[in-house]
Design a protein around this motif. Sequence first.
Motif, PDB file in Angstrom:
ATOM      1  N   MET A   4       0.848  -1.177   0.000  1.00 32.40           N
ATOM      2  CA  MET A   4       0.000   0.000   0.000  1.00 32.40           C
ATOM      3  C   MET A   4       0.890   1.236   0.000  1.00 32.40           C
ATOM      4  SD  MET A   4      -2.974   1.163   2.769  1.00 32.40           S
ATOM      5  CE  MET A   4      -3.792  -0.408   2.727  1.00 32.40           C
ATOM      6  N   GLU A   5       0.510   2.197  -0.831  1.00 28.98           N
ATOM      7  CA  GLU A   5       1.268   3.454  -0.915  1.00 28.98           C
ATOM      8  C   GLU A   5       1.212   4.200   0.424  1.00 28.98           C
ATOM      9  OE1 GLU A   5       2.801   4.902  -3.615  1.00 28.98           O
ATOM     10  OE2 GLU A   5       2.243   3.444  -5.139  1.00 28.98           O
ATOM     11  N   ALA A   6       2.272   4.941   0.727  1.00 34.44           N
ATOM     12  CA  ALA A   6       2.354   5.660   2.003  1.00 34.44           C
ATOM     13  C   ALA A   6       1.213   6.660   2.157  1.00 34.44           C
ATOM     14  CB  ALA A   6       3.700   6.364   2.122  1.00 34.44           C
ATOM     15  N   TYR A   7       0.846   7.362   1.083  1.00 33.06           N
ATOM     16  CA  TYR A   7      -0.211   8.352   1.197  1.00 33.06           C
ATOM     17  C   TYR A   7      -1.568   7.685   1.460  1.00 33.06           C
ATOM     18  CZ  TYR A   7      -1.919   7.500  -3.588  1.00 33.06           C
ATOM     19  OH  TYR A   7      -2.443   6.930  -4.713  1.00 33.06           O
ATOM     20  N   VAL A   8      -1.754   6.479   0.942  1.00 26.05           N
ATOM     21  CA  VAL A   8      -2.995   5.750   1.190  1.00 26.05           C
ATOM     22  C   VAL A   8      -3.035   5.300   2.645  1.00 26.05           C
ATOM     23  CG1 VAL A   8      -4.392   3.746   0.563  1.00 26.05           C
ATOM     24  CG2 VAL A   8      -3.196   5.023  -1.223  1.00 26.05           C
ATOM     25  N   GLU A   9      -1.920   4.855   3.159  1.00 25.24           N
ATOM     26  CA  GLU A   9      -1.843   4.486   4.576  1.00 25.24           C
ATOM     27  C   GLU A   9      -2.184   5.680   5.467  1.00 25.24           C
ATOM     28  OE1 GLU A   9       1.974   2.745   5.398  1.00 25.24           O
ATOM     29  OE2 GLU A   9       1.592   1.026   4.092  1.00 25.24           O
ATOM     30  N   ARG A  10      -1.693   6.866   5.077  1.00 21.66           N
ATOM     31  CA  ARG A  10      -2.003   8.075   5.848  1.00 21.66           C
ATOM     32  C   ARG A  10      -3.499   8.391   5.774  1.00 21.66           C
ATOM     33  NH1 ARG A  10       2.886   9.707   3.450  1.00 21.66           N
ATOM     34  NH2 ARG A  10       1.785  10.973   1.921  1.00 21.66           N
ATOM     35  N   MET A  11      -4.093   8.209   4.608  1.00 19.86           N
ATOM     36  CA  MET A  11      -5.533   8.443   4.475  1.00 19.86           C
ATOM     37  C   MET A  11      -6.331   7.468   5.336  1.00 19.86           C
ATOM     38  SD  MET A  11      -6.771   9.619   0.676  1.00 19.86           S
ATOM     39  CE  MET A  11      -6.314   8.117  -0.149  1.00 19.86           C
ATOM     40  N   VAL A  12      -5.908   6.221   5.361  1.00 21.78           N
ATOM     41  CA  VAL A  12      -6.592   5.214   6.185  1.00 21.78           C
ATOM     42  C   VAL A  12      -6.505   5.608   7.654  1.00 21.78           C
ATOM     43  CG1 VAL A  12      -6.506   2.821   7.002  1.00 21.78           C
ATOM     44  CG2 VAL A  12      -6.313   3.311   4.555  1.00 21.78           C
ATOM     45  N   GLU A  13      -5.331   6.000   8.102  1.00 18.62           N
ATOM     46  CA  GLU A  13      -5.145   6.420   9.493  1.00 18.62           C
ATOM     47  C   GLU A  13      -5.997   7.651   9.792  1.00 18.62           C
ATOM     48  OE1 GLU A  13      -4.006   6.500  13.386  1.00 18.62           O
ATOM     49  OE2 GLU A  13      -3.669   4.898  11.936  1.00 18.62           O
ATOM     50  N   GLU A  14      -5.994   8.608   8.891  1.00 15.12           N
ATOM     51  CA  GLU A  14      -6.790   9.820   9.063  1.00 15.12           C
ATOM     52  C   GLU A  14      -8.279   9.474   9.134  1.00 15.12           C
ATOM     53  OE1 GLU A  14      -7.299  14.140   6.800  1.00 15.12           O
ATOM     54  OE2 GLU A  14      -5.843  12.688   6.069  1.00 15.12           O
ATOM     55  N   PHE A  15      -8.733   8.598   8.246  1.00 12.77           N
ATOM     56  CA  PHE A  15     -10.126   8.163   8.246  1.00 12.77           C
ATOM     57  C   PHE A  15     -10.487   7.498   9.568  1.00 12.77           C
ATOM     58  CE2 PHE A  15     -13.409   4.997   7.641  1.00 12.77           C
ATOM     59  CZ  PHE A  15     -14.422   5.741   7.064  1.00 12.77           C
ATOM     60  N   ASN A  16      -9.639   6.600  10.035  1.00 13.67           N
ATOM     61  CA  ASN A  16      -9.912   5.891  11.283  1.00 13.67           C
ATOM     62  C   ASN A  16      -9.989   6.842  12.476  1.00 13.67           C
ATOM     63  OD1 ASN A  16     -10.053   3.419   9.982  1.00 13.67           O
ATOM     64  ND2 ASN A  16      -7.907   2.935  10.344  1.00 13.67           N
ATOM     65  N   GLN A  17      -9.080   7.799  12.537  1.00 11.76           N
ATOM     66  CA  GLN A  17      -9.102   8.776  13.626  1.00 11.76           C
ATOM     67  C   GLN A  17     -10.355   9.637  13.556  1.00 11.76           C
ATOM     68  OE1 GLN A  17      -5.453  10.999  13.383  1.00 11.76           O
ATOM     69  NE2 GLN A  17      -4.210   9.300  14.134  1.00 11.76           N
ATOM     70  N   LEU A  18     -10.687  10.071  12.353  1.00  5.69           N
ATOM     71  CA  LEU A  18     -11.867  10.906  12.174  1.00  5.69           C
ATOM     72  C   LEU A  18     -13.135  10.144  12.541  1.00  5.69           C
ATOM     73  CD1 LEU A  18     -13.152  13.542  11.172  1.00  5.69           C
ATOM     74  CD2 LEU A  18     -13.075  12.582   8.858  1.00  5.69           C
ATOM     75  N   GLU A  19     -13.217   8.901  12.114  1.00  8.56           N
ATOM     76  CA  GLU A  19     -14.379   8.067  12.428  1.00  8.56           C
ATOM     77  C   GLU A  19     -14.544   7.915  13.946  1.00  8.56           C
ATOM     78  OE1 GLU A  19     -16.178   4.133  10.430  1.00  8.56           O
ATOM     79  OE2 GLU A  19     -14.139   3.899  11.202  1.00  8.56           O
ATOM     80  N   GLU A  20     -13.449   7.693  14.636  1.00 12.30           N
ATOM     81  CA  GLU A  20     -13.503   7.542  16.096  1.00 12.30           C
ATOM     82  C   GLU A  20     -13.953   8.837  16.766  1.00 12.30           C
ATOM     83  OE1 GLU A  20     -10.608   6.541  19.910  1.00 12.30           O
ATOM     84  OE2 GLU A  20      -9.875   6.140  17.885  1.00 12.30           O
ATOM     85  N   ARG A  21     -13.386   9.962  16.334  1.00  7.22           N
ATOM     86  CA  ARG A  21     -13.749  11.249  16.937  1.00  7.22           C
ATOM     87  C   ARG A  21     -15.197  11.613  16.644  1.00  7.22           C
ATOM     88  NH1 ARG A  21      -8.073  13.808  15.082  1.00  7.22           N
ATOM     89  NH2 ARG A  21      -6.855  13.083  16.873  1.00  7.22           N
ATOM     90  N   ALA A  22     -15.633  11.362  15.412  1.00  2.84           N
ATOM     91  CA  ALA A  22     -17.018  11.661  15.049  1.00  2.84           C
ATOM     92  C   ALA A  22     -17.979  10.786  15.848  1.00  2.84           C
ATOM     93  CB  ALA A  22     -17.227  11.480  13.548  1.00  2.84           C
ATOM     94  N   SER A  23     -17.631   9.536  16.037  1.00  4.02           N
ATOM     95  CA  SER A  23     -18.480   8.636  16.825  1.00  4.02           C
ATOM     96  C   SER A  23     -18.591   9.104  18.268  1.00  4.02           C
ATOM     97  CB  SER A  23     -17.932   7.217  16.783  1.00  4.02           C
ATOM     98  OG  SER A  23     -18.062   6.687  15.493  1.00  4.02           O
ATOM     99  N   LYS A  24     -17.484   9.536  18.839  1.00  2.00           N
ATOM    100  CA  LYS A  24     -17.504  10.034  20.215  1.00  2.00           C
ATOM    101  C   LYS A  24     -18.331  11.304  20.337  1.00  2.00           C
ATOM    102  CE  LYS A  24     -13.137   8.003  21.716  1.00  2.00           C
ATOM    103  NZ  LYS A  24     -11.751   8.268  22.132  1.00  2.00           N
ATOM    104  N   LEU A  25     -18.186  12.202  19.373  1.00  4.06           N
ATOM    105  CA  LEU A  25     -18.962  13.435  19.391  1.00  4.06           C
ATOM    106  C   LEU A  25     -20.445  13.123  19.224  1.00  4.06           C
ATOM    107  CD1 LEU A  25     -19.186  16.484  19.554  1.00  4.06           C
ATOM    108  CD2 LEU A  25     -18.623  16.588  17.097  1.00  4.06           C
ATOM    109  N   ASN A  26     -20.768  12.218  18.313  1.00  5.14           N
ATOM    110  CA  ASN A  26     -22.156  11.824  18.115  1.00  5.14           C
ATOM    111  C   ASN A  26     -22.745  11.229  19.397  1.00  5.14           C
ATOM    112  OD1 ASN A  26     -24.506  11.297  16.330  1.00  5.14           O
ATOM    113  ND2 ASN A  26     -24.008   9.180  16.830  1.00  5.14           N
ATOM    114  N   LEU A  27     -21.994  10.387  20.064  1.00  3.96           N
ATOM    115  CA  LEU A  27     -22.445   9.793  21.318  1.00  3.96           C
ATOM    116  C   LEU A  27     -22.703  10.872  22.369  1.00  3.96           C
ATOM    117  CD1 LEU A  27     -23.002   7.059  22.716  1.00  3.96           C
ATOM    118  CD2 LEU A  27     -20.635   7.116  23.502  1.00  3.96           C
ATOM    119  N   PHE A  28     -21.805  11.833  22.454  1.00  2.29           N
ATOM    120  CA  PHE A  28     -21.971  12.934  23.402  1.00  2.29           C
ATOM    121  C   PHE A  28     -23.238  13.726  23.087  1.00  2.29           C
ATOM    122  CE2 PHE A  28     -21.183  17.408  24.590  1.00  2.29           C
ATOM    123  CZ  PHE A  28     -21.095  17.255  25.965  1.00  2.29           C
ATOM    124  N   ILE A  29     -23.433  14.032  21.817  1.00  2.00           N
ATOM    125  CA  ILE A  29     -24.593  14.822  21.406  1.00  2.00           C
ATOM    126  C   ILE A  29     -25.898  14.074  21.667  1.00  2.00           C
ATOM    127  CG2 ILE A  29     -25.803  15.723  19.353  1.00  2.00           C
ATOM    128  CD1 ILE A  29     -23.007  16.558  18.290  1.00  2.00           C
TER     129      ILE A  29
END
Length: 68
Positions: A1-26
């Motif tokens: 996997m290309e390095a930039y794709v790995e970074r996108m996957v990591e970014e997506f995973n972090q964003l998904e986790e943060r959005a889920s936590k915010l949604n739960l709080f709301i």
Amino acid sequence: MEAYVERMVEEFNQLEERASKLNLFITTSEAFQKLPEKKRKLMILQLNAMRIYEYALNERLALEDTSN
């Protein structure tokens, strides 16, 4: 996997986790209900923006998967 794709996957995973936590709080927190209306509206706006960003990243990742 290309390095930039790995970074996108990591970014997506972090964003998904943060959005889920915010949604739960709301959606479940009494503390959220006690916030001033302006703060609640801004947090909901933030969550919506996060979901759009999440969608865009997911679509970009899907394009990477099909280009191989």
